[in-house]
Scaffold this motif. Structure first.
Motif, PDB file in Angstrom:
ATOM      1  N   ALA A 166       0.831  -1.200   0.000  1.00 50.54           N
ATOM      2  CA  ALA A 166       0.000   0.000   0.000  1.00 50.54           C
ATOM      3  C   ALA A 166       0.866   1.252   0.000  1.00 50.54           C
ATOM      4  CB  ALA A 166      -0.927   0.000   1.210  1.00 50.54           C
ATOM      5  N   VAL A 167       0.424   2.227  -0.771  1.00 49.60           N
ATOM      6  CA  VAL A 167       1.116   3.507  -0.875  1.00 49.60           C
ATOM      7  C   VAL A 167       0.128   4.634  -0.589  1.00 49.60           C
ATOM      8  CG1 VAL A 167       2.788   2.653  -2.563  1.00 49.60           C
ATOM      9  CG2 VAL A 167       0.670   3.737  -3.349  1.00 49.60           C
ATOM     10  N   ARG A 168       0.683   5.831  -0.394  1.00 45.87           N
ATOM     11  CA  ARG A 168      -0.154   7.023  -0.232  1.00 45.87           C
ATOM     12  C   ARG A 168       0.158   7.975  -1.373  1.00 45.87           C
ATOM     13  NH1 ARG A 168      -1.130  11.254   4.708  1.00 45.87           N
ATOM     14  NH2 ARG A 168      -2.457   9.551   5.358  1.00 45.87           N
ATOM     15  N   LEU A 169      -0.899   8.376  -2.065  1.00 49.99           N
ATOM     16  CA  LEU A 169      -0.815   9.399  -3.096  1.00 49.99           C
ATOM     17  C   LEU A 169      -1.449  10.659  -2.540  1.00 49.99           C
ATOM     18  CD1 LEU A 169      -0.644  10.634  -6.005  1.00 49.99           C
ATOM     19  CD2 LEU A 169      -2.870   9.554  -6.422  1.00 49.99           C
ATOM     20  N   THR A 170      -0.733  11.764  -2.615  1.00 49.16           N
ATOM     21  CA  THR A 170      -1.329  13.062  -2.323  1.00 49.16           C
ATOM     22  C   THR A 170      -1.258  13.856  -3.616  1.00 49.16           C
ATOM     23  OG1 THR A 170      -0.529  12.957  -0.051  1.00 49.16           O
ATOM     24  CG2 THR A 170      -1.291  15.098  -0.838  1.00 49.16           C
ATOM     25  N   THR A 180      -6.079  12.813  -1.039  1.00 49.52           N
ATOM     26  CA  THR A 180      -5.180  11.854  -0.402  1.00 49.52           C
ATOM     27  C   THR A 180      -5.810  10.483  -0.571  1.00 49.52           C
ATOM     28  OG1 THR A 180      -4.539  13.511   1.236  1.00 49.52           O
ATOM     29  CG2 THR A 180      -4.001  11.216   1.736  1.00 49.52           C
ATOM     30  N   ALA A 181      -5.073   9.572  -1.200  1.00 48.94           N
ATOM     31  CA  ALA A 181      -5.593   8.230  -1.455  1.00 48.94           C
ATOM     32  C   ALA A 181      -4.552   7.204  -1.034  1.00 48.94           C
ATOM     33  CB  ALA A 181      -5.928   8.057  -2.926  1.00 48.94           C
ATOM     34  N   GLU A 182      -5.020   6.148  -0.392  1.00 48.90           N
ATOM     35  CA  GLU A 182      -4.136   5.061   0.014  1.00 48.90           C
ATOM     36  C   GLU A 182      -4.669   3.742  -0.505  1.00 48.90           C
ATOM     37  OE1 GLU A 182      -3.450   5.034   4.223  1.00 48.90           O
ATOM     38  OE2 GLU A 182      -2.327   6.906   4.153  1.00 48.90           O
ATOM     39  N   GLY A 183      -3.739   2.882  -0.895  1.00 50.58           N
ATOM     40  CA  GLY A 183      -4.098   1.561  -1.384  1.00 50.58           C
ATOM     41  C   GLY A 183      -3.032   1.049  -2.328  1.00 50.58           C
ATOM     42  N   ASP A 184      -3.430   0.153  -3.197  1.00 44.52           N
ATOM     43  CA  ASP A 184      -2.542  -0.447  -4.176  1.00 44.52           C
ATOM     44  C   ASP A 184      -1.938   0.624  -5.090  1.00 44.52           C
ATOM     45  OD1 ASP A 184      -1.680  -2.927  -5.782  1.00 44.52           O
ATOM     46  OD2 ASP A 184      -2.725  -1.686  -7.260  1.00 44.52           O
ATOM     47  N   ARG A 185      -0.646   0.532  -5.355  1.00 39.48           N
ATOM     48  CA  ARG A 185       0.029   1.541  -6.187  1.00 39.48           C
ATOM     49  C   ARG A 185      -0.642   1.680  -7.555  1.00 39.48           C
ATOM     50  NH1 ARG A 185       4.876   4.978  -5.990  1.00 39.48           N
ATOM     51  NH2 ARG A 185       4.896   5.819  -8.081  1.00 39.48           N
ATOM     52  N   GLY A 186      -0.977   0.562  -8.176  1.00 43.76           N
ATOM     53  CA  GLY A 186      -1.618   0.617  -9.488  1.00 43.76           C
ATOM     54  C   GLY A 186      -2.941   1.357  -9.451  1.00 43.76           C
ATOM     55  N   ALA A 187      -3.731   1.130  -8.400  1.00 43.08           N
ATOM     56  CA  ALA A 187      -5.015   1.813  -8.268  1.00 43.08           C
ATOM     57  C   ALA A 187      -4.807   3.303  -8.027  1.00 43.08           C
ATOM     58  CB  ALA A 187      -5.829   1.196  -7.132  1.00 43.08           C
ATOM     59  N   THR A 201      -6.484  22.283 -14.469  1.00 40.65           N
ATOM     60  CA  THR A 201      -5.387  22.906 -15.207  1.00 40.65           C
ATOM     61  C   THR A 201      -4.040  22.294 -14.853  1.00 40.65           C
ATOM     62  OG1 THR A 201      -5.247  24.673 -13.560  1.00 40.65           O
ATOM     63  CG2 THR A 201      -6.593  25.091 -15.520  1.00 40.65           C
ATOM     64  N   SER A 202      -3.901  21.767 -13.632  1.00 41.40           N
ATOM     65  CA  SER A 202      -2.655  21.095 -13.260  1.00 41.40           C
ATOM     66  C   SER A 202      -2.872  20.199 -12.050  1.00 41.40           C
ATOM     67  CB  SER A 202      -1.537  22.105 -12.968  1.00 41.40           C
ATOM     68  OG  SER A 202      -1.802  22.799 -11.778  1.00 41.40           O
ATOM     69  N   VAL A 203      -2.038  19.176 -11.954  1.00 46.43           N
ATOM     70  CA  VAL A 203      -2.059  18.264 -10.813  1.00 46.43           C
ATOM     71  C   VAL A 203      -0.620  18.073 -10.351  1.00 46.43           C
ATOM     72  CG1 VAL A 203      -2.651  15.958  -9.979  1.00 46.43           C
ATOM     73  CG2 VAL A 203      -4.088  17.050 -11.716  1.00 46.43           C
ATOM     74  N   THR A 204      -0.379  18.357  -9.080  1.00 51.91           N
ATOM     75  CA  THR A 204       0.927  18.119  -8.465  1.00 51.91           C
ATOM     76  C   THR A 204       0.776  16.905  -7.568  1.00 51.91           C
ATOM     77  OG1 THR A 204       1.356  20.495  -8.474  1.00 51.91           O
ATOM     78  CG2 THR A 204       2.743  19.136  -7.048  1.00 51.91           C
ATOM     79  N   GLU A 205       1.733  15.995  -7.620  1.00 56.71           N
ATOM     80  CA  GLU A 205       1.598  14.744  -6.873  1.00 56.71           C
ATOM     81  C   GLU A 205       2.782  14.510  -5.956  1.00 56.71           C
ATOM     82  OE1 GLU A 205       2.937  11.191  -9.600  1.00 56.71           O
ATOM     83  OE2 GLU A 205       2.113  12.819 -10.832  1.00 56.71           O
ATOM     84  N   SER A 206       2.518  13.757  -4.900  1.00 54.10           N
ATOM     85  CA  SER A 206       3.546  13.334  -3.958  1.00 54.10           C
ATOM     86  C   SER A 206       3.217  11.909  -3.544  1.00 54.10           C
ATOM     87  CB  SER A 206       3.550  14.265  -2.746  1.00 54.10           C
ATOM     88  OG  SER A 206       4.445  13.805  -1.766  1.00 54.10           O
ATOM     89  N   TRP A 207       4.246  11.070  -3.430  1.00 52.90           N
ATOM     90  CA  TRP A 207       4.058   9.667  -3.071  1.00 52.90           C
ATOM     91  C   TRP A 207       4.741   9.370  -1.750  1.00 52.90           C
ATOM     92  CZ3 TRP A 207       0.996   6.469  -5.947  1.00 52.90           C
ATOM     93  CH2 TRP A 207       0.640   6.913  -7.217  1.00 52.90           C
ATOM     94  N   GLY A 208       4.166   8.447  -0.991  1.00 52.36           N
ATOM     95  CA  GLY A 208       4.768   8.032   0.264  1.00 52.36           C
ATOM     96  C   GLY A 208       4.189   6.709   0.715  1.00 52.36           C
ATOM     97  N   ALA A 209       4.538   6.332   1.922  1.00 48.88           N
ATOM     98  CA  ALA A 209       4.022   5.096   2.500  1.00 48.88           C
ATOM     99  C   ALA A 209       2.618   5.339   3.046  1.00 48.88           C
ATOM    100  CB  ALA A 209       4.940   4.631   3.626  1.00 48.88           C
ATOM    101  N   ALA A 210       1.764   4.348   2.918  1.00 50.54           N
ATOM    102  CA  ALA A 210       0.402   4.454   3.453  1.00 50.54           C
ATOM    103  C   ALA A 210       0.460   4.548   4.975  1.00 50.54           C
ATOM    104  CB  ALA A 210      -0.417   3.245   3.032  1.00 50.54           C
ATOM    105  N   SER A 211      -0.420   5.379   5.540  1.00 49.69           N
ATOM    106  CA  SER A 211      -0.456   5.540   6.997  1.00 49.69           C
ATOM    107  C   SER A 211      -1.411   4.545   7.649  1.00 49.69           C
ATOM    108  CB  SER A 211      -0.899   6.957   7.357  1.00 49.69           C
ATOM    109  OG  SER A 211      -2.260   7.146   6.984  1.00 49.69           O
TER     110      SER A 211
END
Length: 96
Positions: free
Chosen positions: A8-12, A52-59, A77-87
């Motif tokens: 599991a990963v965290r996408l912000t 903020t979304a957590e779960g499978d990296r592919g999802a 118009t734009s999306v900025t992303e950050s990846w980390g470990a799921a909490s």
């Protein structure tokens, strides 16, 4: 290499554009739930929506693709992303 299923990963993602007051958070919540993700979508005071979304990296990557796509409510118009470990602190996906 680990064979652990705990991938599991965290996408912000910070989404900019015409994304408040157009059903964007509801739409994001629906897509996240379809993908089996947990987390939240909330309006920021500067007009962006923070997702903020957590779960499978592919999802999470699929959700990010959808956020950047042209089928969203409003206009992105734009999306900025950050990846980390799921909490592991989320249960379900909410509009905050």
């Amino acid at each position: 290499m680990s064979s652990s299923t705990d991938s599991a990963v965290r996408l912000t993602a910070w989404v900019q554009g015409e994304v408040q007051g157009v059903g964007f958070r509801w739409w994001t919540r629906s897509r996240a739930l379809e993908l089996g993700l947990v987390g939240q979508a909330r309006n920021l005071t500067d007009g962006r929506v923070a997702v903020t979304a957590e779960g499978d990296r592919g999802a999470c990557e699929r959700l990010l693709d959808l956020l950047k796509g042209d089928a969203t409510p409003g206009r992105v118009t734009s999306v900025t992303e950050s990846w980390g470990a799921a909490s592991g602190t989320f249960s379900g996906f909410v509009e905050a």
